[in-house]
Design an enzyme around this catalytic site. Sequence first.
Site, PDB file in Angstrom:
ATOM      1  N   ARG A  89      -6.829  -3.711   9.053  1.00  0.00           N
ATOM      2  CA  ARG A  89      -6.133  -4.503  10.078  1.00  0.00           C
ATOM      3  C   ARG A  89      -6.195  -5.994   9.750  1.00  0.00           C
ATOM      4  O   ARG A  89      -5.212  -6.714   9.885  1.00  0.00           O
ATOM      5  CB  ARG A  89      -6.789  -4.208  11.429  1.00  0.00           C
ATOM      6  CG  ARG A  89      -6.177  -4.885  12.625  1.00  0.00           C
ATOM      7  CD  ARG A  89      -6.794  -4.264  13.882  1.00  0.00           C
ATOM      8  NE  ARG A  89      -6.605  -5.054  15.072  1.00  0.00           N
ATOM      9  CZ  ARG A  89      -5.577  -4.940  15.907  1.00  0.00           C
ATOM     10  NH1 ARG A  89      -4.616  -4.087  15.646  1.00  0.00           N
ATOM     11  NH2 ARG A  89      -5.507  -5.681  16.989  1.00  0.00           N
TER      12      ARG A  89
ATOM     13  N   HIS B 253      -4.578 -10.986  21.026  1.00  0.00           N
ATOM     14  CA  HIS B 253      -5.688 -11.933  21.155  1.00  0.00           C
ATOM     15  C   HIS B 253      -5.351 -12.977  22.206  1.00  0.00           C
ATOM     16  O   HIS B 253      -4.185 -13.297  22.419  1.00  0.00           O
ATOM     17  CB  HIS B 253      -5.954 -12.628  19.821  1.00  0.00           C
ATOM     18  CG  HIS B 253      -6.592 -11.738  18.800  1.00  0.00           C
ATOM     19  ND1 HIS B 253      -6.584 -12.026  17.459  1.00  0.00           N
ATOM     20  CD2 HIS B 253      -7.270 -10.562  18.912  1.00  0.00           C
ATOM     21  CE1 HIS B 253      -7.213 -11.079  16.796  1.00  0.00           C
ATOM     22  NE2 HIS B 253      -7.636 -10.180  17.650  1.00  0.00           N
TER      23      HIS B 253
ATOM     24  N   HIS C  45     -12.069  -1.991   9.645  1.00  0.00           N
ATOM     25  CA  HIS C  45     -11.311  -3.111  10.209  1.00  0.00           C
ATOM     26  C   HIS C  45     -10.694  -3.992   9.117  1.00  0.00           C
ATOM     27  O   HIS C  45      -9.819  -4.801   9.398  1.00  0.00           O
ATOM     28  CB  HIS C  45     -12.212  -3.932  11.125  1.00  0.00           C
ATOM     29  CG  HIS C  45     -11.685  -4.053  12.513  1.00  0.00           C
ATOM     30  ND1 HIS C  45     -11.226  -2.985  13.242  1.00  0.00           N
ATOM     31  CD2 HIS C  45     -11.536  -5.132  13.304  1.00  0.00           C
ATOM     32  CE1 HIS C  45     -10.815  -3.408  14.419  1.00  0.00           C
ATOM     33  NE2 HIS C  45     -10.996  -4.707  14.479  1.00  0.00           N
TER      34      HIS C  45
ATOM     35  N   LYS D 282      -8.052   1.070  22.242  1.00  0.00           N
ATOM     36  CA  LYS D 282      -9.033   0.079  22.688  1.00  0.00           C
ATOM     37  C   LYS D 282      -8.513  -0.785  23.833  1.00  0.00           C
ATOM     38  O   LYS D 282      -9.261  -1.158  24.719  1.00  0.00           O
ATOM     39  CB  LYS D 282      -9.442  -0.811  21.519  1.00  0.00           C
ATOM     40  CG  LYS D 282     -10.505  -1.821  21.890  1.00  0.00           C
ATOM     41  CD  LYS D 282     -10.978  -2.625  20.717  1.00  0.00           C
ATOM     42  CE  LYS D 282     -12.020  -3.645  21.144  1.00  0.00           C
ATOM     43  NZ  LYS D 282     -12.434  -4.487  20.050  1.00  0.00           N
TER      44      LYS D 282
ATOM     45  N   ARG E 104      -5.644  -0.477  14.506  1.00  0.00           N
ATOM     46  CA  ARG E 104      -7.068  -0.149  14.404  1.00  0.00           C
ATOM     47  C   ARG E 104      -7.205   1.272  13.872  1.00  0.00           C
ATOM     48  O   ARG E 104      -6.348   2.118  14.099  1.00  0.00           O
ATOM     49  CB  ARG E 104      -7.735  -0.222  15.775  1.00  0.00           C
ATOM     50  CG  ARG E 104      -7.867  -1.609  16.325  1.00  0.00           C
ATOM     51  CD  ARG E 104      -8.502  -1.560  17.726  1.00  0.00           C
ATOM     52  NE  ARG E 104      -8.572  -2.887  18.270  1.00  0.00           N
ATOM     53  CZ  ARG E 104      -7.583  -3.478  18.945  1.00  0.00           C
ATOM     54  NH1 ARG E 104      -6.451  -2.836  19.159  1.00  0.00           N
ATOM     55  NH2 ARG E 104      -7.727  -4.704  19.397  1.00  0.00           N
TER      56      ARG E 104
ATOM     57  N   TYR F 157     -10.349 -14.162  13.195  1.00  0.00           N
ATOM     58  CA  TYR F 157     -10.304 -12.716  12.957  1.00  0.00           C
ATOM     59  C   TYR F 157      -9.772 -12.381  11.566  1.00  0.00           C
ATOM     60  O   TYR F 157     -10.306 -11.528  10.878  1.00  0.00           O
ATOM     61  CB  TYR F 157      -9.427 -12.067  14.036  1.00  0.00           C
ATOM     62  CG  TYR F 157      -9.305 -10.581  13.921  1.00  0.00           C
ATOM     63  CD1 TYR F 157     -10.316  -9.742  14.374  1.00  0.00           C
ATOM     64  CD2 TYR F 157      -8.175  -9.995  13.371  1.00  0.00           C
ATOM     65  CE1 TYR F 157     -10.213  -8.368  14.273  1.00  0.00           C
ATOM     66  CE2 TYR F 157      -8.059  -8.622  13.266  1.00  0.00           C
ATOM     67  CZ  TYR F 157      -9.080  -7.820  13.721  1.00  0.00           C
ATOM     68  OH  TYR F 157      -8.974  -6.457  13.607  1.00  0.00           O
TER      69      TYR F 157
END
Length: 194
Positions: A142, A165, A139, A64, A40, A174
Amino acid sequence: MNFVQPIRDLEKISEVRSFLASKNKRDELLFCFGIYTGLRISDILTVKVQDVLDKDHFYIVEQKTKKAKQRSKKYTVRKRIPLIKKLQRLINSYCEGMRGSDYLFKSRQGKNRPITRVRAYDILRVAAHHCDLNEIGTHTLRKTFGYLVYQNDKDVALLQDIFNHSTPYITLKYIGVNQDAIQEAYEALNNLRI
């Protein structure tokens, strides 16, 4: 909040990289660091020269998801991030003359501070505009990493682990693979004789 996409086209990735390289070596490295590590932007911006210079991997505590990386109150588990040879060469070249304590993506504003998330976004937005790309944000780096890894080996379980995840569905959504499948399903209607 806008939903950003990975850059799916290798030529577009090269085009963005070339554009950034022509403007600023730091910005080129930022782009490459993101698509080669899958981190990230909040984690990328905390990296210092001493963390990565002349190394084939480094460790990071993800900003995060600290909760998922802690095993107990006594210590935090750090995530090991491999640095591929292409990225090592870029880092080593870029870091010539820098101190180990310098942030890798150092701001030109004032003391030893990293660029901000907003600045990182602006860098990518300008490059995306120049290269005719839409739905781009920080993002995207990533997601591009994930998309490229998935296209190479189709190992969704590996990516699920890398991204931390909870389900394969979340990982596929994603990285935009579900969106690709949806697009193909709609386009297949062109072949129907109705």
